[in-house]
Design an enzyme around this catalytic site. Structure first.
Site, mmCIF file in Angstrom:
data_model
loop_
_atom_site.group_PDB
_atom_site.id
_atom_site.type_symbol
_atom_site.label_atom_id
_atom_site.label_comp_id
_atom_site.label_asym_id
_atom_site.label_seq_id
_atom_site.Cartn_x
_atom_site.Cartn_y
_atom_site.Cartn_z
ATOM 1 N N ASP A 193 19.921 -21.209 -48.070
ATOM 2 C CA ASP A 193 20.281 -22.402 -47.307
ATOM 3 C C ASP A 193 19.883 -23.618 -48.147
ATOM 4 O O ASP A 193 20.578 -23.966 -49.092
ATOM 5 C CB ASP A 193 19.555 -22.328 -45.963
ATOM 6 C CG ASP A 193 20.010 -23.363 -44.954
ATOM 7 O OD1 ASP A 193 21.218 -23.583 -44.823
ATOM 8 O OD2 ASP A 193 19.143 -23.947 -44.278
ATOM 9 N N ASP A 198 18.116 -13.068 -46.522
ATOM 10 C CA ASP A 198 19.290 -13.046 -45.662
ATOM 11 C C ASP A 198 20.263 -14.161 -46.028
ATOM 12 O O ASP A 198 21.467 -13.954 -46.084
ATOM 13 C CB ASP A 198 18.889 -13.134 -44.173
ATOM 14 C CG ASP A 198 17.912 -14.277 -43.878
ATOM 15 O OD1 ASP A 198 17.530 -15.023 -44.807
ATOM 16 O OD2 ASP A 198 17.522 -14.433 -42.702
ATOM 17 N N ARG A 210 18.218 -11.208 -33.996
ATOM 18 C CA ARG A 210 18.201 -10.474 -35.271
ATOM 19 C C ARG A 210 18.898 -9.132 -35.142
ATOM 20 O O ARG A 210 19.416 -8.598 -36.112
ATOM 21 C CB ARG A 210 16.752 -10.214 -35.719
ATOM 22 C CG ARG A 210 15.972 -11.457 -36.078
ATOM 23 C CD ARG A 210 14.708 -11.052 -36.829
ATOM 24 N NE ARG A 210 13.700 -12.097 -36.856
ATOM 25 C CZ ARG A 210 13.655 -13.086 -37.737
ATOM 26 N NH1 ARG A 210 14.571 -13.176 -38.669
ATOM 27 N NH2 ARG A 210 12.691 -13.987 -37.693
ATOM 28 N N PHE A 260 24.986 -22.968 -38.164
ATOM 29 C CA PHE A 260 23.830 -22.093 -37.979
ATOM 30 C C PHE A 260 24.317 -20.724 -37.513
ATOM 31 O O PHE A 260 25.067 -20.611 -36.547
ATOM 32 C CB PHE A 260 22.860 -22.685 -36.964
ATOM 33 C CG PHE A 260 21.512 -22.040 -37.025
ATOM 34 C CD1 PHE A 260 20.598 -22.412 -37.996
ATOM 35 C CD2 PHE A 260 21.169 -21.036 -36.128
ATOM 36 C CE1 PHE A 260 19.352 -21.794 -38.076
ATOM 37 C CE2 PHE A 260 19.931 -20.415 -36.204
ATOM 38 C CZ PHE A 260 19.027 -20.797 -37.178
HETATM 39 P P1 IMP Z 1 15.996 -22.150 -47.242
HETATM 40 O O1 IMP Z 1 14.589 -22.133 -47.719
HETATM 41 O O2 IMP Z 1 16.375 -23.454 -46.602
HETATM 42 O O3 IMP Z 1 17.018 -21.679 -48.241
HETATM 43 O O4 IMP Z 1 16.051 -21.220 -46.003
HETATM 44 C C1 IMP Z 1 16.136 -19.916 -46.081
HETATM 45 C C2 IMP Z 1 15.588 -19.317 -44.806
HETATM 46 O O5 IMP Z 1 15.912 -20.101 -43.661
HETATM 47 C C3 IMP Z 1 16.206 -17.984 -44.639
HETATM 48 O O6 IMP Z 1 15.294 -17.001 -45.060
HETATM 49 C C4 IMP Z 1 16.467 -17.914 -43.153
HETATM 50 O O7 IMP Z 1 15.392 -17.239 -42.550
HETATM 51 C C5 IMP Z 1 16.469 -19.315 -42.644
HETATM 52 N N1 IMP Z 1 17.841 -19.809 -42.354
HETATM 53 C C6 IMP Z 1 18.582 -20.662 -43.083
HETATM 54 N N2 IMP Z 1 19.793 -20.864 -42.547
HETATM 55 C C7 IMP Z 1 19.834 -20.108 -41.434
HETATM 56 C C8 IMP Z 1 20.849 -19.870 -40.431
HETATM 57 O O8 IMP Z 1 21.982 -20.380 -40.432
HETATM 58 N N3 IMP Z 1 20.493 -19.006 -39.445
HETATM 59 C C9 IMP Z 1 19.275 -18.399 -39.386
HETATM 60 N N4 IMP Z 1 18.319 -18.588 -40.299
HETATM 61 C C10 IMP Z 1 18.590 -19.433 -41.313
HETATM 62 MG MG MG Z 2 14.005 -15.983 -43.617
#
Ligand code: IMP
Ligand code: MG
Length: 194
Positions: free
Chosen positions: A113, A110, A175, A162
């Site tokens: 981040d 999705d 969701r 967020f």
């Molecule tokens: P990363 O490992 O930090 O890149 O995070 C990725 C995961 O964190 C994604 O699969 C999302 O489930 C969750 N995530 C990151 N940012 C957001 C946000 O702004 N809203 C909701 N979920 C997020």
């Molecule tokens: Mg996720």
């Protein structure tokens, strides 16, 4: 649910348009890759790997715009344990299936981040001798990147806020919101931007 929303960032119509564009590009690229392999039929050669649960809605729409024979494997990664806005690192929730050898794999999430989730899955797949690994995310939040990674296909870049909806959750909820939106700060507990 609606009253918890602060602002809609990306309305459902724009998401739908963008998903169609991403699907068309991916299908074209996979078709080229198979032609380069000398493969006439995609059957058995393409695996999409959505990262649960966030990529569920995006993948559901995406696959219906890709007119090719493909299979889907699910993978679950935990990166936001419990009620939190901060990524605490990524961990696999279960062993990956062992079905990637020689196949073109598309990892779907999705949002990119910190990048830890995508990097973890990408590395695990790369270790299993796939024909190729592509990465696709609906959203990219480059401001928060903690590891060096870029997705091959990005739907939208979003600011450092967020977001929820279209598969993305806060504390497991929202969701099912059809748009991508920010939540009121009294809901997330985050400090309001100055
Ligand atoms: P990363 O490992 O930090 O890149 O995070 C990725 C995961 O964190 C994604 O699969 C999302 O489930 C969750 N995530 C990151 N940012 C957001 C946000 O702004 N809203 C909701 N979920 C997020
Ligand atoms: Mg996720």
């Amino acid at each position: 649910m609606r009253r918890d929303i602060e602002r809609v960032l990306i309305p459902r119509q724009r998401i739908a348009e963008r998903v169609r564009e991403l699907a068309a590009r991916l299908a074209a690229d996979l078709t080229t890759a198979l032609a380069e392999d000398g493969v006439a039929e995609p059957e058995g050669h393409i695996v999409l790997l959505p990262i649960m649960t966030g990529a569920m809605v995006f993948t559901g729409d995406l696959i219906r715009e890709i007119p090719m024979k493909l299979s889907i494997e699910l993978v679950a990664v935990t990166s936001y344990p419990g009620r939190s806005l901060e990524s605490k690192g990524a961990a696999m929730e279960a062993e990956l299936p062992d079905t990637f050898e020689g196949r073109h794999v598309v990892v779907i999430d999705d949002i990119l981040d910190s990048g830890r989730t995508m990097q973890l899955v990408q590395r695990l797949i790369a270790d299993r001798s796939p024909a190729s690994v592509r990465t696709m995310v609906l959203l990219d939040k480059p401001a928060r990147r903690a590891v060096e990674i870029k997705a091959d296909y990005v739907g939208f870049e979003v600011p450092d806020e967020f977001v929820v909806g279209y598969g993305l959750d806060f504390d497991g909820y929202y969701r099912n919101l059809p748009d991508i939106a920010t939540l009121r700060h009294d809901i997330t507990g985050a400090e309001a931007p100055a």
